[in-house]
Design an enzyme around this catalytic site. Structure first.
Site, mmCIF file in Angstrom:
data_model
loop_
_atom_site.group_PDB
_atom_site.id
_atom_site.type_symbol
_atom_site.label_atom_id
_atom_site.label_comp_id
_atom_site.label_asym_id
_atom_site.label_seq_id
_atom_site.Cartn_x
_atom_site.Cartn_y
_atom_site.Cartn_z
ATOM 1 C CG HIS A 29 -32.308 -2.055 9.840
ATOM 2 N ND1 HIS A 29 -33.604 -2.411 10.133
ATOM 3 C CD2 HIS A 29 -32.333 -1.559 8.578
ATOM 4 C CE1 HIS A 29 -34.365 -2.171 9.086
ATOM 5 N NE2 HIS A 29 -33.620 -1.648 8.126
ATOM 6 C CE LYS A 68 4.551 13.384 1.800
ATOM 7 N NZ LYS A 68 3.629 14.346 2.387
ATOM 8 N N GLY A 116 -0.141 12.894 2.742
ATOM 9 C CA GLY A 116 -0.538 11.492 2.621
ATOM 10 C C GLY A 116 -2.039 11.311 2.459
ATOM 11 N NE ARG A 117 -4.534 15.091 7.057
ATOM 12 C CZ ARG A 117 -3.337 15.330 7.599
ATOM 13 N NH1 ARG A 117 -2.444 14.362 7.660
ATOM 14 N NH2 ARG A 117 -3.037 16.521 8.068
ATOM 15 C CD GLU A 137 -3.098 11.505 9.737
ATOM 16 O OE1 GLU A 137 -2.979 10.399 10.303
ATOM 17 O OE2 GLU A 137 -2.700 11.685 8.564
ATOM 18 C CD GLU A 145 2.092 0.919 11.136
ATOM 19 O OE1 GLU A 145 3.112 1.540 10.752
ATOM 20 O OE2 GLU A 145 1.288 1.389 11.963
ATOM 21 C CE LYS A 160 3.801 7.384 12.445
ATOM 22 N NZ LYS A 160 4.268 8.188 11.317
HETATM 23 O O1 F6P Z 1 -0.632 8.209 10.254
HETATM 24 C C1 F6P Z 1 0.419 9.039 9.982
HETATM 25 C C2 F6P Z 1 0.835 9.021 8.540
HETATM 26 O O2 F6P Z 1 1.960 9.836 8.383
HETATM 27 C C3 F6P Z 1 -0.278 9.466 7.581
HETATM 28 O O3 F6P Z 1 -0.411 10.836 7.494
HETATM 29 C C4 F6P Z 1 0.148 8.810 6.324
HETATM 30 O O4 F6P Z 1 -0.902 8.787 5.405
HETATM 31 C C5 F6P Z 1 0.542 7.453 6.841
HETATM 32 O O5 F6P Z 1 1.165 7.723 8.080
HETATM 33 C C6 F6P Z 1 1.456 6.646 5.943
HETATM 34 O O6 F6P Z 1 2.679 7.252 5.709
HETATM 35 P P1 F6P Z 1 3.618 6.800 4.548
HETATM 36 O O7 F6P Z 1 2.910 6.985 3.249
HETATM 37 O O8 F6P Z 1 4.835 7.672 4.643
HETATM 38 O O9 F6P Z 1 3.977 5.350 4.747
#
Ligand code: F6P
Length: 534
Positions: A376, A199, A259-260, A345, A205, A502
């Site tokens: 189990h 987003k 995002g979620r 979250e 990452e 972060k």
């Molecule tokens: O973990 C924090 C967060 O902002 C989430 O809410 C989001 O889904 C994720 O990082 C990834 O963010 P982006 O889509 O901006 O890379």
């Protein structure tokens, strides 16, 4: 308009619920079943091809009435209306929360256009018209993203494995280099298509992984070939272009989609690639139906509202620490990790909508694994441990491959577990079972074999796992968590709690690169970083 701010503990209903809790807390559900032959009927909801049985809960009709009073006193209806009409209820980020608009009947123009773009793109890739730089058809998709840009698409692609086409779909999320290198080691750059989902397009990452994959690609291809192999989903068009992706390969998303909650947007492009656009559309349709149910049905018969209230009942009155979600379908093995982000979250907050520290419990801790495997593993603790763990059991009337023998066994276990959790096994029953043993042995073993029972469960029984029913199921949990956030008087749609780590990670990365330990830092962390570098 913003959400109202009402402290739930100041409501009349909350106080009544507290008194009521003291009256009912020691009652056995099994006695209520014996006293009221209509109990199951009263606490079951039938909707589309869902049956939700919540009769195995520590509730009476009064409990339900009081919980509904609580929902009314905090004006849940007003909150739902505000969400659906696009008010900026994500107040701390000044944003609307409109994932429902992505799957609604009257979609905004930009949503319809993006869906058309996904349809065209996914079809071209699936039928093989979209060619790689050496003219070969695409065989593999790599989705690079994290959090909501990974968990949703990955969970759906996994859950709908039965509906998958020939394309291999891989997900890279962790900044752990072993994740990306392990994933690409067997891929052919000539036939691999990369979907970068972020987003913000600034997530460490995702950008690190995207660069690693681009460098891998450029070992055999040239810069101009990137257009045939890299597409992006983002709100940050500038950053995407900087990365080298051209306009026509960008699928937009909008800041009114969290995002979620974004798998319904272009974040779901990998889903459309994996199962075809029609199935993606059916997933959206299923979610839309649940949206309609949630936004128009009286709270009394409203599935997300009732499940949310039950969860509050255990979380805030029984002091339950956690909740388990147990899908009886191996296809749904990624459902819980996905829901963990959505639920935790969103509702992991300790400040109310006035910015004041909260004095009651919020955010439920959810966990779980598919049954029967989990039987189990951790079921022992649910049956005989000291903690009260309300569970959602999710099962399907029909299996997808149609093996009746397996499915009957699976479902026999599904029903048996909720029955066992309800009934338990009394000392008298245990004695009867141990009759064959000598008296002293019997007495010795008895306490270990008793099950207290009276453990609450919801049973969500769905006809079949289809894109549509999956869409409804996911939307159910989305709405449930929203209802809980409204009642707890918190903001469910921001996530400031992920920022500090972060920030500190970027400082530590600098420290690692420069081997500079002069800055103020706690002794433990400093010593660990030094050890890492030694
Ligand atoms: O973990 C924090 C967060 O902002 C989430 O809410 C989001 O889904 C994720 O990082 C990834 O963010 P982006 O889509 O901006 O890379």
């Amino acid at each position: 308009m913003s959400l109202k701010s009402i402290d739930p503990t100041s409501t009349k209903a909350w106080k009544k619920l507290q008194d009521h809790y003291n009256e009912v807390k020691d009652h056995q559900m099994i006695d209520w079943f014996a006293q009221d032959k209509k109990r199951t009927e009263k606490f079951q909801l039938k909707w589309e091809n869902f049956l939700v049985d919540y009769s195995k809960n520590r509730i009476t009709e009064t409990t339900k009435k009081l919980l509904l009073e609580l929902a009314n006193e905090v004006d849940l209806k007003d909150a739902i209306q505000k969400q659906f009409r696009g008010d900026h209820i994500n107040q701390t980020e000044d944003r609307a929360v409109l994932h429902t608009a992505l799957r609604g009947n009257d979609k905004p123009k930009e949503v319809t256009e993006t869906l058309q773009k996904i349809e065209k793109f996914s079809e071209e890739v699936i039928v093989g018209n979209w060619k790689g730089f050496t003219g070969k058809k695409i065989t593999d998709i790599v989705n690079i993203g994290i959090g909501g840009s990974d968990l949703g698409p990955q969970m759906v692609v996994d859950s709908l494995k039965f509906y998958r086409n020939h394309l291999g779909v891989h997900f890279i999320s962790n900044v752990d280099g072993d994740h990306v290198l392990e994933t690409i080691k067997n891929l052919n750059p000539e036939t691999t298509l990369v979907v970068i989902v972020s987003k913000t397009f600034t997530t460490q990452e995702t950008i690190t992984n995207a660069n690693t994959v681009k460098n891998w690609f450029l070992k055999t291809a040239s810069q101009e070939d990137v257009a045939q192999h890299f597409v992006a989903v983002s709100t940050n068009l500038e950053k995407v272009k900087e990365f080298g992706i051209t306009d026509e390969n960008i699928f937009p998303m909008w800041n009114w989609v969290g995002g979620r909650f974004s798998l319904w947007s272009a974040v779901g492009t990998s889903i459309a690639l994996a199962v075809g656009f029609e199935n993606f559309q059916n997933l959206l349709n299923g979610a839309r139906k649940m949206d309609e149910h949630f936004s128009t049905t009286d709270f009394e018969d409203n599935i997300p509202v009732n499940l949310a209230l039950l969860s509050i009942w255990y979380n805030n009155f029984f002091d339950a620490e956690t909740e388990a979600i147990i899908p009886y379908s191996q296809y749904l093995q990624r459902l819980v990790p996905y829901l963990q982000q959505g639920i935790m979250e969103s509702n992991g907050k300790s400040v109310d909508r006035n910015g004041k520290k909260i004095s009651y419990q919020t955010g439920t801790i959810v966990w779980g694994e598919p049954g029967t495997n989990s039987q189990h593993a951790f079921f022992q603790l649910i049956h005989q441990g000291t903690k009260l763990i309300p569970c959602d059991f999710i099962g399907f009337k029909k299996s997808l491959h149609g093996n009746k023998d397996h499915h009957d066994k699976l479902m026999a276990n599904f029903f048996a577990q909720t029955e066992a959790l309800l009934k338990g096994k009394s000392a008298v029953q245990v004695e009867e079972e141990l009759k064959a043993l000598q008296l002293d042995k019997r007495a010795e073993l008895k306490p270990f074999k008793v099950f207290e029972g009276n453990k609450p469960t919801n049973t969500i029984l769905i006809d079949r796992l289809t894109p549509e029913s999956l869409g409804s199921l996911i939307a159910l949990y989305e709405h449930k968590l929203f209802v809980q956030g409204v009642i707890w008087n918190i903001f469910s749609y921001d996530q400031w709690g992920v920022e500090l780590g972060k920030q500190l990670a970027s400082g530590i990365l600098e420290q690692i690169n420069e081997q500079d330990f002069s800055k103020e830092q706690d002794a433990s962390t400093k010593s660990l970083v030094k050890y890492y570098l030694s």
